[in-house]
Design an enzyme around this catalytic site. Structure first.
Site, PDB file in Angstrom:
ATOM      1  N   SER A   1      -9.589   1.654   2.863  1.00  0.00           N
ATOM      2  CA  SER A   1      -8.728   2.414   1.999  1.00  0.00           C
ATOM      3  C   SER A   1      -7.693   1.579   1.247  1.00  0.00           C
ATOM      4  CB  SER A   1      -8.018   3.499   2.810  1.00  0.00           C
ATOM      5  OG  SER A   1      -7.140   2.924   3.750  1.00  0.00           O
TER       6      SER A   1
ATOM      7  N   LYS B   1       0.856  -1.207   0.000  1.00  0.00           N
ATOM      8  CA  LYS B   1       0.000   0.000   0.000  1.00  0.00           C
ATOM      9  C   LYS B   1       0.880   1.242   0.000  1.00  0.00           C
ATOM     10  CE  LYS B   1      -3.878   1.967   2.656  1.00  0.00           C
ATOM     11  NZ  LYS B   1      -4.732   1.787   3.854  1.00  0.00           N
TER      12      LYS B   1
ATOM     13  N   SER C   1      -9.598  -0.828   7.115  1.00  0.00           N
ATOM     14  CA  SER C   1      -9.084  -0.592   5.766  1.00  0.00           C
ATOM     15  C   SER C   1      -8.378  -1.782   5.121  1.00  0.00           C
ATOM     16  CB  SER C   1      -8.133   0.604   5.764  1.00  0.00           C
ATOM     17  OG  SER C   1      -8.865   1.795   5.813  1.00  0.00           O
TER      18      SER C   1
END
Lengths: 100, 490
Positions: free
Chosen positions: B152, B77, B176
């Protein structure tokens, strides 16, 4: 102190918060954020009622630790400076603060 | 199953010399190139990945022992630092910034032989539930490109679900990792707070943030955790707990959280998923009991106050001085701060900074921030009592399946409700895992490939949650549920 459910921000409150947070926000956006903040405050009005719990602090128990205050190698000076938008003489440069 | 879908067989083949790391990584890069349209990745490190792979092959030819994740391509990420590679956090404010060091989690993966191939799309600074708040374009759901993949860590979920990589790292502050894993139909694991070092994870809400893996199997999540877990002198909140997977299998005591099943937002098929999971665990010998945590649904209020308050403090560092973009209108330092932060942050980040500034401001701090802290203690105490009765909680992961792109962009409260069932684990510092349900929800496709099929089946998921520290026990229980149909393959 204001109860959770009573407070409704207006656009001047939002502009004040934006100044505290050092963010320039155009008027139209401030109006939109005022509406959003009111809706979000309705959501967080669901905070648990004050009970016997006392806030223990911002971090979980396991995280409340002390470590030895001992210097260790950090990021080399040049690498720390490398991404600065403006630098000079081994320093971060910022717009002038004090004018003579 | 394509060779890129699970890590364990890949690593075994690379260690045995049946596959070269270069072959694996090349195949992965081909897949990443071919699937760029999904928007899962923001940056592919072709050269670095191939060099790492060739180095691994050289080591093997020299007879050296390779690590547990030898040759396994991993995507990270984009709010986790990777030395020399872009780390934008999905923000214009950090466009072009290259991290000067590896996060501890990334370094541990590399030390175990994993090859970092790409950085994945995320909502800006981890703030969002759809990946639409990524400044460089949304990631799209792999089964229907007209829908969101969740967020996210949406890019990480898409990369794994689409077979681009077998393991991706995400970060989970309020769900997330688990929420996008649920919407995309893969496994998402949030460890106990402190299990994985946060050093090098760009801070959103420091008392809640935790790095976790997204994978296609529970075994791959466990394999990643064996590498990732452990104390780190660079993170004072990392904990030194043994990683003990040797506990013998025994009947489980599982509680189903009544308040979540009664939530009006819950899709009936998601409730069915929980019931089906309970039936299958019961068939596996588990005792199932419905339990109550009266304040469970209030965790979302606690979460949004605490997370926003911490974000308003953590994001103060993005001021155009040390890194990232600077917007200087030429009217002095204060004007530069205001222009940089006003022009650099996206709307959702600004919204949360304002909420956090409000919750911490004089006159409101007691009613909001202090009350949220007290609420967190209350929830933890109630959960501690529950852990005396059951060792696992079973809940839905998400109330609804993947929604349409744009559907919730103008309604932040509706977007926040996507985290309704996941925030509790963060507030409690507890480990939790999301597993795909055997049955999803059929819906008309909304994406460009809409003509290909009259309907798509959108995944749903269940969540298992365990007391803080019992990550290995949670993974063992998840394996048992996975073996009974709650798996990617099913």
């Amino acid at each position: 102190m204001c109860a959770v459910h009573e407070y409704r921000p207006n656009v001047d409150d939002v502009r004040h918060l934006a100044r505290l947070a050092r963010m320039d926000i155009p008027d139209q956006q401030a109006r939109r954020l005022t509406r959003d903040l009111a809706a979000i405050l309705d959501l967080v009005a669901g905070l648990p009622a004050p009970g016997t719990s006392t806030p223990a602090g911002p971090a979980p128990d396991a995280a409340r630790v002390l470590t030895e205050d001992r210097p260790r190698p950090g990021l080399p000076h040049e690498r720390a400076l490398a991404a600065a938008p403006q630098r000079g003489d081994g320093l971060f440069l910022v717009p002038r603060v004090i004018h003579r | 199953m394509t060779p890129l879908e699970t890590a364990q067989p890949l690593a075994a083949a690379v260690r045995a010399g049946e596959l070269s790391a270069e072959e694996v990584v090349s195949a992965c890069l081909d897949r990443l190139r071919a699937r760029r349209g999904l928007g899962a990745v923001l940056h592919v490190d072709e050269q670095g990945a191939l060099e790492s792979a060739r180095e691994l092959d050289l080591l093997r030819r020299r007879g050296e022992t390779l690590g547990a994740l030898a040759g396994v391509p991993v995507a990270v990420k984009d709010n986790i630092c990777t030395e020399g590679l872009p780390t934008t956090c999905g923000s214009r404010l950090l466009e072009g910034w290259r991290a000067p060091y590896d996060a501890t989690a990334v370094r541990r993966l590399r030390d175990a032989g994993a090859v970092i191939v790409a950085k994945t799309a995320c909502d800006e600074f981890g703030m969002g539930s759809s990946t639409e708040r990524c400044a460089f374009g949304p990631a799209r759901h792999p089964l229907d490109t007209g829908r969101v993949p969740g967020g996210s860590s949406g890019g990480s979920a898409v990369a794994v679900a689409d077979g681009q990589v077998p393991i991706a790292l995400g970060s989970d502050t309020g769900g997330s990792v688990r929420q996008p894993a649920a919407l995309c139909g893969v496994v998402g694991f949030k460890p106990t707070y402190g299990r994985v070092s946060r050093y090098g994870l760009v801070a959103y809400a420091s008392s809640l943030d935790q790095i976790g893996p997204l994978t296609r199997t529970v075994e791959d999540a466990a394999a990643a955790m064996r590498v990732l877990a452990g104390p780190d002198p660079n993170d004072a909140t990392s904990i030194d707990l043994p990683w003990d997977e040797a506990a013998p299998a025994r009947p489980l005591r599982v509680g189903i959280l009544r308040e979540f099943l009664d939530a009006p937002e819950l899709h009936p098929r998601a409730a069915e998923g929980v019931e089906q999971a309970a039936d299958r665990l019961r068939a596996d010998g588990a005792e199932i009991e419905t339990v109550s945590l009266p304040e469970a649904l209030r965790a979302i209020a606690v979460y949004y106050v605490l997370a926003s308050a911490e974000a308003s403090s953590n994001l103060a560092r993005f001021d155009g001085v040390r890194y990232g973009r600077r917007i200087d209108p030429g009217r002095g330092l204060a004007a530069m701060y205001g222009a940089t932060r006003g022009g650099g942050f996206g709307e959702e980040v600004q919204r949360r900074i304002l909420l956090g500034t409000f919750a911490l401001s004089a006159g409101h701090r007691e009613a909001f921030y202090r009350r949220a802290l007290a609420g967190r203690e209350q929830l933890r105490r109630q959960l501690d009592e529950l852990w005396g009765r059951c060792e696992l909680l079973l809940t839905p992961t998400v109330p609804q399946p993947a929604f349409a792109l744009g559907e919730k962009l103008d309604d932040p409260v509706s977007m926040y409700a996507s985290d309704l069932f996941t925030v509790l684990a963060n507030v409690a510092g507890a480990p939790a895992i999301s597993l795909p349900c055997p049955r999803g929800v059929e819906a008309p496709p909304l994406g460009e490939s809409a003509d290909a099929a009259p309907k798509v089946t959108l995944p749903l998921a269940v969540q298992l949650m365990a007391p803080p520290g019992d990550d290995p026990g949670l993974l063992a229980a998840a394996r048992r549920l996975e073996a009974r149909g709650f798996s990617v393959e099913a």
